[in-house]
Design a protein around this motif. Structure first.
Motif, PDB file in Angstrom:
ATOM      1  N   ILE A 125     -10.488   4.895   1.316  1.00 25.56           N
ATOM      2  CA  ILE A 125     -10.558   3.444   1.507  1.00 25.56           C
ATOM      3  C   ILE A 125     -12.011   3.026   1.360  1.00 25.56           C
ATOM      4  CG2 ILE A 125     -10.086   1.524   3.075  1.00 25.56           C
ATOM      5  CD1 ILE A 125      -8.125   3.476   4.545  1.00 25.56           C
ATOM      6  N   MET A 126     -12.247   1.960   0.595  1.00 29.34           N
ATOM      7  CA  MET A 126     -13.606   1.498   0.319  1.00 29.34           C
ATOM      8  C   MET A 126     -13.752   0.027   0.702  1.00 29.34           C
ATOM      9  SD  MET A 126     -15.613   1.721  -3.337  1.00 29.34           S
ATOM     10  CE  MET A 126     -14.522   0.618  -4.262  1.00 29.34           C
ATOM     11  N   VAL A 160       0.815  -1.218   0.000  1.00 24.87           N
ATOM     12  CA  VAL A 160       0.000   0.000   0.000  1.00 24.87           C
ATOM     13  C   VAL A 160       0.853   1.274   0.000  1.00 24.87           C
ATOM     14  CG1 VAL A 160      -1.580   1.387   1.424  1.00 24.87           C
ATOM     15  CG2 VAL A 160      -2.133  -0.998   0.876  1.00 24.87           C
ATOM     16  N   PRO A 161       1.887   1.392   0.859  1.00 24.05           N
ATOM     17  CA  PRO A 161       2.694   2.618   0.816  1.00 24.05           C
ATOM     18  C   PRO A 161       3.369   2.851  -0.537  1.00 24.05           C
ATOM     19  CG  PRO A 161       3.105   1.428   2.859  1.00 24.05           C
ATOM     20  CD  PRO A 161       2.298   0.516   1.981  1.00 24.05           C
ATOM     21  N   VAL A 162       3.713   1.776  -1.243  1.00 22.82           N
ATOM     22  CA  VAL A 162       4.364   1.932  -2.555  1.00 22.82           C
ATOM     23  C   VAL A 162       3.329   2.343  -3.601  1.00 22.82           C
ATOM     24  CG1 VAL A 162       5.898   0.891  -4.262  1.00 22.82           C
ATOM     25  CG2 VAL A 162       6.026   0.155  -1.882  1.00 22.82           C
ATOM     26  N   PHE A 163       2.156   1.707  -3.585  1.00 25.01           N
ATOM     27  CA  PHE A 163       1.074   2.161  -4.471  1.00 25.01           C
ATOM     28  C   PHE A 163       0.800   3.644  -4.222  1.00 25.01           C
ATOM     29  CE2 PHE A 163      -1.289  -2.194  -4.952  1.00 25.01           C
ATOM     30  CZ  PHE A 163      -0.384  -2.579  -5.922  1.00 25.01           C
ATOM     31  N   LEU A 167      -0.944   4.022   5.432  1.00 30.14           N
ATOM     32  CA  LEU A 167      -0.883   4.994   4.343  1.00 30.14           C
ATOM     33  C   LEU A 167       0.230   6.010   4.576  1.00 30.14           C
ATOM     34  CD1 LEU A 167      -4.682   5.728   3.785  1.00 30.14           C
ATOM     35  CD2 LEU A 167      -3.129   4.666   2.138  1.00 30.14           C
ATOM     36  N   SER A 168       0.955   6.311   3.514  1.00 32.14           N
ATOM     37  CA  SER A 168       2.004   7.330   3.595  1.00 32.14           C
ATOM     38  C   SER A 168       1.480   8.688   3.151  1.00 32.14           C
ATOM     39  CB  SER A 168       3.205   6.925   2.735  1.00 32.14           C
ATOM     40  OG  SER A 168       2.808   6.662   1.397  1.00 32.14           O
ATOM     41  N   HIS A 188      -6.775   5.676  -3.832  1.00 32.92           N
ATOM     42  CA  HIS A 188      -8.052   5.014  -3.514  1.00 32.92           C
ATOM     43  C   HIS A 188      -7.796   3.522  -3.419  1.00 32.92           C
ATOM     44  CE1 HIS A 188     -12.290   3.920  -3.582  1.00 32.92           C
ATOM     45  NE2 HIS A 188     -12.592   5.207  -3.437  1.00 32.92           N
ATOM     46  N   PHE A 189      -8.266   2.903  -2.332  1.00 28.16           N
ATOM     47  CA  PHE A 189      -8.011   1.483  -2.088  1.00 28.16           C
ATOM     48  C   PHE A 189      -9.311   0.753  -1.771  1.00 28.16           C
ATOM     49  CE2 PHE A 189      -4.082   3.671  -1.201  1.00 28.16           C
ATOM     50  CZ  PHE A 189      -3.120   2.861  -1.783  1.00 28.16           C
TER      51      PHE A 189
END
Length: 383
Positions: free
Chosen positions: A80-81, A48-51, A74-75, A58-59
């Motif tokens: 978030i869904m 997630v931090p790299v995305f 999260l960075s 949006h995740f």
């Protein structure tokens, strides 16, 4: 964490896949990275931090517990869904944290209104409609009832999305069914418009639909498997590649999986190897013990079928794959030592073991193989 077995994640491959998807989908389409099932086995906390670093804001997840994991790693600011399960307590917490969630029945909508009023904070909901998947979603009658509730409580409800799920866009066999779903979705979207309700995002497409049916891209695409470097099916890949001048796969696999030899043994001709009598040594052989088994996601169905790489050469898995170990035939290697790297997925020298090799042998989808990778395995992002 298991430190003698490592899953590596290529940051360059992540960047490549995101760049390709942006070029394909266009700047106006929001990419929601699907990171359910521990980010398809890649690791939520690692991926997630790299995305996020490369512009994904949006995740999508299935469980609320996954949403919290994303929230905590999260960075940069992101949405978030939750597409699936939340308990009543989770709904209240989600509203308080600004986490979006699907509403696919009236009970959840009523709870959303209740807790939004209690907290004095708008609930960010995505109304999910039933268009033919027959899994979850509001039918037309329920949608009309939901519209009435949203309108009555508009100061407590933010209509963040209006969505459905397509039933198998990765296969041409489902084409007629998909077309019917899209027609129903548009008809139901018209009901919202007639009631002056405009969702922030209309979304129906997953990875496959975004490629096969460009009209489904709308405002947001829920992309899972393609972000990780895989195509939803051979059909989807063939359809894409046949329309390209240069027929090269634009996606890069992110994940590599490696372990090491923990012990070596000489086995005499005529001796059985491992549990039972599934493998009989036909001559004197040298075996290597590797500390990976089905508890880590290396399927038992790969017994006497699997392949690994050691010193750049393919080596056969022999005998039954155990819960925590497997045995590999290394007789043909000129030199082999305890501690030598064992590649289960990835490249070594000029050789490569792909996830598709697992699929062909075990009859599992690449989704299954990735999702079964144990969370206890150490995951590291490689620059």
């Amino acid at each position: 964490m298991i430190d003698d077995t490592i899953i590596s994640l290529s940051e360059k491959s992540i960047q490549n896949n995101i760049s390709f998807l942006r070029s394909k989908l266009g700047d106006k389409v929001k990419i929601s990275a699907v990171v359910k099932a521990n980010a398809y086995g890649h690791g939520i906390e690692q991926i997630v931090p790299v995305f996020n670093k490369y512009g994904i804001d949006h995740f999508s997840v299935f469980y609320y517990s996954e949403a919290l994991r994303v929230y905590n790693c999260l960075s940069k600011t992101a949405s978030i869904m939750v597409m699936g399960w939340l308990s009543e307590k989770d709904i209240k917490d989600a509203i308080e944290k600004g986490i979006e969630f699907f509403v696919f029945n009236m009970e959840r909508l009523q709870l959303a209104v209740k807790y939004a009023k209690e907290l004095g904070v708008k609930a960010k909901i995505h109304l999910e409609t039933e268009t033919g998947m027959n899994r979850s979603g509001l039918n037309r009658e329920e949608l009309n009832a939901a519209i009435a509730i949203v309108k009555e409580n508009i100061e407590y409800i933010e209509l963040t999305g209006f969505c459905t799920h397509l039933a198998g866009a990765e296969s041409v066999s489902n084409h007629f069914r998909i077309q019917n779903q899209l027609q129903r979705y548009q008809e139901m979207a018209s009901e919202l418009e007639a009631n002056n309700l405009t969702p922030k995002y209309k979304h129906v497409a997953n990875s496959a639909a975004s490629i096969v049916y460009p009209e489904t891209r709308m405002d947001l695409v829920r992309v899972g498997i393609m972000l990780y470097g895989f195509w939803s099916s051979t059909e989807v890949f063939v359809q894409y590649i046949n329309n390209q001048e240069y027929r090269v796969d634009p996606l890069n696999r992110i994940l590599g999986w490696q372990s090491q030899i923990m012990a070596l043994k000489e086995v005499k001709s005529g001796e059985f190897v491992g549990y039972g009598i599934s493998y009989l040594a036909q001559s004197k052989i040298t075996t290597a013990l590797v500390p990976v088994g089905y508890s880590f996601g290396y399927s038992r169905s790969l017994s006497n079928k699997g392949r690994v790489l050691i010193r750049g050469h393919q080596c056969s898995v022999i005998g039954v794959v155990n819960m925590n170990m497997m045995i590999v035939d290394v007789t043909h290697l000129k030199k082999v030592e305890v501690g030598d790297k064992v590649v289960l997925i990835g490249k070594q020298g000029k050789s490569e073991i792909k996830v598709s090799a697992f699929s062909e042998i075990s009859d599992e989808l690449n989704y299954e193989i990735l999702a079964h990778l144990s969370e206890s395995i150490t995951r590291r992002v490689i620059k």
